[in-house]
Design a protein around this motif. Structure first.
Motif, mmCIF file in Angstrom:
data_model
loop_
_atom_site.group_PDB
_atom_site.id
_atom_site.type_symbol
_atom_site.label_atom_id
_atom_site.label_comp_id
_atom_site.label_asym_id
_atom_site.label_seq_id
_atom_site.Cartn_x
_atom_site.Cartn_y
_atom_site.Cartn_z
ATOM 1 N N LEU A 1 0.824 -1.043 0.128
ATOM 2 C CA LEU A 1 -0.031 -0.179 -0.179
ATOM 3 C C LEU A 1 0.823 1.383 -0.325
ATOM 4 O O LEU A 1 0.452 1.837 -0.686
ATOM 5 C CB LEU A 1 -0.763 0.237 1.042
ATOM 6 N N THR A 2 1.986 1.550 1.124
ATOM 7 C CA THR A 2 2.719 2.159 0.679
ATOM 8 C C THR A 2 3.751 2.442 -0.274
ATOM 9 O O THR A 2 3.392 3.845 -0.781
ATOM 10 C CB THR A 2 3.857 2.149 1.755
ATOM 11 N N THR A 3 3.970 1.356 -0.968
ATOM 12 C CA THR A 3 4.568 1.616 -2.566
ATOM 13 C C THR A 3 3.666 1.859 -3.170
ATOM 14 O O THR A 3 4.224 3.007 -4.029
ATOM 15 C CB THR A 3 5.486 0.520 -2.774
ATOM 16 N N GLY A 4 2.411 1.090 -2.924
ATOM 17 C CA GLY A 4 1.324 1.703 -4.246
ATOM 18 C C GLY A 4 0.938 3.802 -4.434
ATOM 19 O O GLY A 4 1.136 3.891 -5.194
ATOM 20 N N PHE A 5 1.252 3.904 -3.442
ATOM 21 C CA PHE A 5 0.583 5.352 -3.267
ATOM 22 C C PHE A 5 2.128 6.252 -3.539
ATOM 23 O O PHE A 5 1.898 7.427 -4.095
ATOM 24 C CB PHE A 5 0.701 5.547 -1.623
ATOM 25 N N ALA A 6 3.329 5.574 -3.672
ATOM 26 C CA ALA A 6 4.777 6.456 -4.262
ATOM 27 C C ALA A 6 4.414 6.102 -6.052
ATOM 28 O O ALA A 6 4.391 7.262 -6.364
ATOM 29 C CB ALA A 6 5.954 5.740 -3.751
ATOM 30 N N VAL A 7 3.651 5.128 -6.186
ATOM 31 C CA VAL A 7 3.501 4.807 -7.578
ATOM 32 C C VAL A 7 2.702 5.898 -8.152
ATOM 33 O O VAL A 7 2.712 6.200 -9.287
ATOM 34 C CB VAL A 7 3.352 3.380 -7.958
ATOM 35 N N ALA A 8 1.266 5.989 -7.113
ATOM 36 C CA ALA A 8 0.324 7.201 -7.162
ATOM 37 C C ALA A 8 0.888 8.515 -7.578
ATOM 38 O O ALA A 8 -0.162 9.246 -8.123
ATOM 39 C CB ALA A 8 -0.783 6.412 -6.741
ATOM 40 N N TYR A 9 1.650 8.806 -6.664
ATOM 41 C CA TYR A 9 1.813 10.370 -7.263
ATOM 42 C C TYR A 9 2.477 10.501 -8.137
ATOM 43 O O TYR A 9 1.749 11.448 -9.146
ATOM 44 C CB TYR A 9 3.204 10.263 -6.334
ATOM 45 N N VAL A 10 2.229 9.808 -9.609
ATOM 46 C CA VAL A 10 2.521 9.704 -10.682
ATOM 47 C C VAL A 10 1.852 9.688 -11.263
ATOM 48 O O VAL A 10 1.455 10.324 -12.095
ATOM 49 C CB VAL A 10 4.324 9.078 -11.268
ATOM 50 N N LEU B 1 5.524 -5.435 -5.693
ATOM 51 C CA LEU B 1 5.854 -5.297 -7.078
ATOM 52 C C LEU B 1 4.392 -5.276 -7.603
ATOM 53 O O LEU B 1 4.055 -4.380 -8.181
ATOM 54 C CB LEU B 1 6.450 -5.688 -7.850
ATOM 55 N N LEU B 2 3.516 -5.857 -7.273
ATOM 56 C CA LEU B 2 2.637 -6.591 -8.494
ATOM 57 C C LEU B 2 1.539 -5.480 -7.795
ATOM 58 O O LEU B 2 0.606 -4.907 -8.433
ATOM 59 C CB LEU B 2 1.795 -7.720 -7.798
ATOM 60 N N ASN B 3 1.124 -5.879 -6.510
ATOM 61 C CA ASN B 3 0.189 -4.930 -5.655
ATOM 62 C C ASN B 3 0.371 -3.516 -5.845
ATOM 63 O O ASN B 3 -0.250 -3.305 -6.068
ATOM 64 C CB ASN B 3 -0.470 -5.693 -4.080
ATOM 65 N N ALA B 4 1.338 -3.196 -5.939
ATOM 66 C CA ALA B 4 1.728 -1.364 -5.850
ATOM 67 C C ALA B 4 1.614 -0.988 -6.626
ATOM 68 O O ALA B 4 1.090 -0.069 -7.572
ATOM 69 C CB ALA B 4 3.406 -0.885 -5.530
ATOM 70 N N VAL B 5 2.233 -2.102 -8.170
ATOM 71 C CA VAL B 5 1.825 -1.240 -9.808
ATOM 72 C C VAL B 5 -0.052 -1.524 -9.552
ATOM 73 O O VAL B 5 -0.544 -0.698 -10.410
ATOM 74 C CB VAL B 5 2.543 -2.450 -10.787
ATOM 75 N N ALA C 1 -4.247 17.628 -6.553
ATOM 76 C CA ALA C 1 -5.318 17.085 -4.570
ATOM 77 C C ALA C 1 -4.664 15.671 -4.633
ATOM 78 O O ALA C 1 -3.865 14.984 -4.344
ATOM 79 C CB ALA C 1 -6.628 16.892 -5.000
ATOM 80 N N LEU C 2 -4.199 14.639 -5.652
ATOM 81 C CA LEU C 2 -4.063 13.572 -5.775
ATOM 82 C C LEU C 2 -2.177 13.430 -4.883
ATOM 83 O O LEU C 2 -2.144 12.707 -4.361
ATOM 84 C CB LEU C 2 -4.343 13.529 -7.160
ATOM 85 N N ARG C 3 -1.693 14.476 -5.742
ATOM 86 C CA ARG C 3 -0.108 14.138 -6.107
ATOM 87 C C ARG C 3 -0.408 14.596 -3.218
ATOM 88 O O ARG C 3 0.586 14.017 -3.508
ATOM 89 C CB ARG C 3 1.141 15.630 -6.115
ATOM 90 N N ARG C 4 -0.728 15.353 -3.390
ATOM 91 C CA ARG C 4 -0.942 15.723 -1.876
ATOM 92 C C ARG C 4 -1.415 14.285 -0.605
ATOM 93 O O ARG C 4 -1.326 14.276 -0.006
ATOM 94 C CB ARG C 4 -1.674 17.346 -1.184
ATOM 95 N N ASN C 5 -2.496 13.585 -2.414
ATOM 96 C CA ASN C 5 -3.138 12.569 -0.887
ATOM 97 C C ASN C 5 -1.941 11.657 -0.665
ATOM 98 O O ASN C 5 -1.546 9.867 0.092
ATOM 99 C CB ASN C 5 -4.311 12.181 -1.995
ATOM 100 N N ALA C 6 -1.282 11.665 -2.257
ATOM 101 C CA ALA C 6 -0.454 9.594 -2.330
ATOM 102 C C ALA C 6 0.755 10.388 -0.957
ATOM 103 O O ALA C 6 1.385 9.799 -0.763
ATOM 104 C CB ALA C 6 0.013 10.307 -3.645
ATOM 105 N N LEU C 7 1.189 11.525 -0.209
ATOM 106 C CA LEU C 7 1.888 12.324 0.235
ATOM 107 C C LEU C 7 1.290 11.340 1.674
ATOM 108 O O LEU C 7 2.141 11.431 2.571
ATOM 109 C CB LEU C 7 2.141 13.162 0.094
ATOM 110 N N PRO D 1 6.052 16.790 -20.228
ATOM 111 C CA PRO D 1 6.433 15.415 -18.907
ATOM 112 C C PRO D 1 5.096 14.157 -19.191
ATOM 113 O O PRO D 1 3.534 14.303 -19.742
ATOM 114 C CB PRO D 1 6.182 16.234 -17.829
ATOM 115 N N ALA D 2 6.037 12.834 -19.279
ATOM 116 C CA ALA D 2 5.055 12.009 -19.582
ATOM 117 C C ALA D 2 3.209 12.010 -18.874
ATOM 118 O O ALA D 2 2.609 11.277 -18.835
ATOM 119 C CB ALA D 2 5.427 10.511 -20.077
ATOM 120 N N ALA D 3 4.316 12.343 -17.496
ATOM 121 C CA ALA D 3 3.252 11.319 -16.095
ATOM 122 C C ALA D 3 1.994 13.071 -16.133
ATOM 123 O O ALA D 3 0.794 12.832 -15.824
ATOM 124 C CB ALA D 3 3.909 11.913 -15.356
ATOM 125 N N ALA D 4 2.217 14.076 -17.172
ATOM 126 C CA ALA D 4 1.329 15.019 -17.275
ATOM 127 C C ALA D 4 0.151 14.786 -17.900
ATOM 128 O O ALA D 4 -1.066 15.551 -18.481
ATOM 129 C CB ALA D 4 2.106 16.179 -16.988
#
Length: 508
Positions: free
Chosen positions: A84-93, A248-252, A272-278, A499-502
């Motif tokens: 869950l914690t790693t997944g939220f780091a991925v979700a930041y992007v 790795l599987l669940n985080a993605v 709002a999503l970036r702040r939420n991911a933090l 940027p690809a993420a944007a």
């Protein structure tokens, strides 16, 4: 009925009424269209996004399964906090990227995104069907979890099946009326109770049953050391390799989980999503408390028949009925909130793609954001699907309690097979519809074959990540050999260099 049971049952009944009132009132004065019902018209701020997505991660499994795994296996349960914690780091992007793509084209689900990306309604339908197959078991798990919680908190006065029906009725009432906004408001009520309950348990349980946390850890090290090292105690091979591959599987996968995407798309802005991911990783610290309670139960009730009752066995054994009821209500709402979002997401997945004629069926609503008659009709059909999905899960929990629950083991692995079609395709414009579908089907076959043959995990590796590797290999190979995907639109070509993420690789 004993006085304790009467008190707990009364408090539970009042809490369920309050839940319905909060959920229904949240819809007052809101637009009645599909966008408002499914993604709250993309109008939720940081606080409500946090409450909604935190509510999805802290489910009935957090009260039952987390303590149960801690009691039965020990250290393998840490995978829950890790992914869950790693997944939220991925979700930041990933979160802001999906929000940008969906907002620009007024898309409301991963099925819409797949249909729009490949200009293929069949691809969108396939994504919706696959996602539905692997979400329904999650609804049943929450219904049955609610039954266990309510039966325990009322000292057996409310039957498991009655509790299952109550949970279904409560969730359906406010989700059909209020949609995602109702879930966010109910999640606020739930999180207040959850934080209060687990904070109390963190102090009370180790002080009541042992001489504090220090003594608990000393006894774990000296008396139960196998619970503290991989693969844990009789876990069936959940070793370090399984831990890393599952993480790795669940985080993605969690980044494209339909309920997670619903949270993304309900936000006002990508920031709002970036702040939420933090913020969300901090919420996962609460999961350590049920783990601690499960470890305590090892020394208090070592012969417990049902490990999932580890937490509530200690609660009902040592606390007065009013406190038992409050903790039980927190556990019950931890089933109702994610259950409601799961049902809503199935309705949303079937919305435009299957029931509304596809993304191009109503271009006027895309341009103006209005809710014309066709949009209202599609919303009503989506609500009907939402109701039917809930009824299917309820029937499973009442008559086939083990059938669909067994499939829940495969849910994350199955949804992982949507990652290339839903996420990778937005960044890699060369991927074709045929490649995405071929990869998805191969991944599903490999995953099912490994599970059916008893080879999941395979030599310690999560079968889902092996299937995803096969999925990616096929999708990439077919795309390189037959690059028939659509070309970027002029609008996208003008945005080259962004940027690809944007701005994911989108098409007209």
């Amino acid at each position: 009925m004993s006085s304790s049971a009467a008190i707990a049952t009364t408090i539970f009944a009042l809490a369920m009424v309050a839940t319905i009132v909060v959920g229904v009132l949240s819809a007052r004065g809101r637009d009645k269209g599909l966008d408002e019902w499914s993604v709250s018209s993309r109008g939720l701020g940081v606080l409500f996004i946090w409450l909604l997505m935190a509510g999805e991660t802290y489910t009935s499994f957090s009260f039952l399964g987390t303590a149960g795994w801690s009691f039965s296996y020990g250290v393998p349960i840490l995978y829950l906090v890790a992914y869950l914690t790693t997944g939220f780091a991925v979700a930041y992007v990933v979160g802001p990227a999906l929000w940008t793509y969906a907002s620009r084209h007024r898309l409301i689900s991963i099925a819409d995104m797949a249909e729009h990306r490949f200009r293929s309604r069949p691809v969108g339908i396939l994504v919706a069907v696959v996602a539905t197959v692997f979400i329904v078991p999650y609804i049943q798990v929450q219904i049955q979890g609610m039954g266990v919680v309510v039966n325990a908190m009322t000292y057996g006065s409310i039957d498991l099946r009655v509790a299952a029906v109550i949970s279904f009725v409560v969730a359906e009432i406010f989700i059909l009326v209020s949609g995602l906004r109702g879930s966010a408001w109910v999640s606020a009520l739930k999180d207040v109770l959850v934080i209060a309950a687990v904070a109390f348990l963190a102090v009370y349980v180790p002080m009541h049953y042992v001489d504090g946390l220090g003594d608990l850890m000393h006894r774990m090290v000296t008396e139960k050391p196998e619970w503290l090292t991989f693969p844990g105690h009789e876990s069936g091979g959940l070793n370090g390799t399984w831990f890393v591959s599952t993480l790795l599987l669940n985080a993605v996968t969690i980044t494209i989980f339909p309920t997670t995407v619903a949270g993304y798309l309900s936000a006002k802005t990508p920031n709002a999503l970036r702040r939420n991911a933090l913020l969300l990783p901090w919420y996962q610290l609460l999961l350590f408390i049920p783990m601690m309670v499960g470890a305590t139960a090892l020394f208090v009730i070592p012969s417990l028949d049902n490990p999932d009752l580890a937490l509530f066995s200690l609660v009902t054994d040592s606390l007065p009925a009013p406190l038992v009821a409050v903790i039980g209500v927190a556990g019950a709402l931890s089933a109702i909130v994610p259950m409601s979002v799961f049902m809503l997401c199935i309705g949303t997945l079937w919305g435009r793609t299957l029931l509304g004629g596809g993304n191009g069926a109503d271009p006027r609503s895309r341009r103006t954001g209005t809710a014309p008659a066709n949009d209202i009709r599609t919303k009503r059909l989506s609500q009907l699907v939402c109701l039917l999905a809930g009824l299917l899960a309820l029937a499973g929990s009442l008559f086939f309690p083990n059938t669909l629950v067994e499939l829940s083991v495969l849910s994350y692995e199955g949804l992982a097979q949507l990652v290339p079609a839903v996420l990778l395709a937005l960044y890699w414009r060369r991927m074709s519809a045929g490649a995405a579908v071929a990869g998805m089907l191969v991944g599903l076959v490999v995953m099912t074959a490994l599970w059916a043959s008893g080879n999941d995990p395979w030599h310690g590796v999560n079968g889902g990540i092996i299937a995803l590797a096969a999925n990616l290999a096929v999708a990439l190979t077919v795309s390189l050999l037959r690059p028939t995907g659509p070309h970027p639109s002029p609008a996208v070509r003008r945005e080259k260099g962004a940027p690809a993420a944007a701005t994911p690789g989108e098409t007209s």
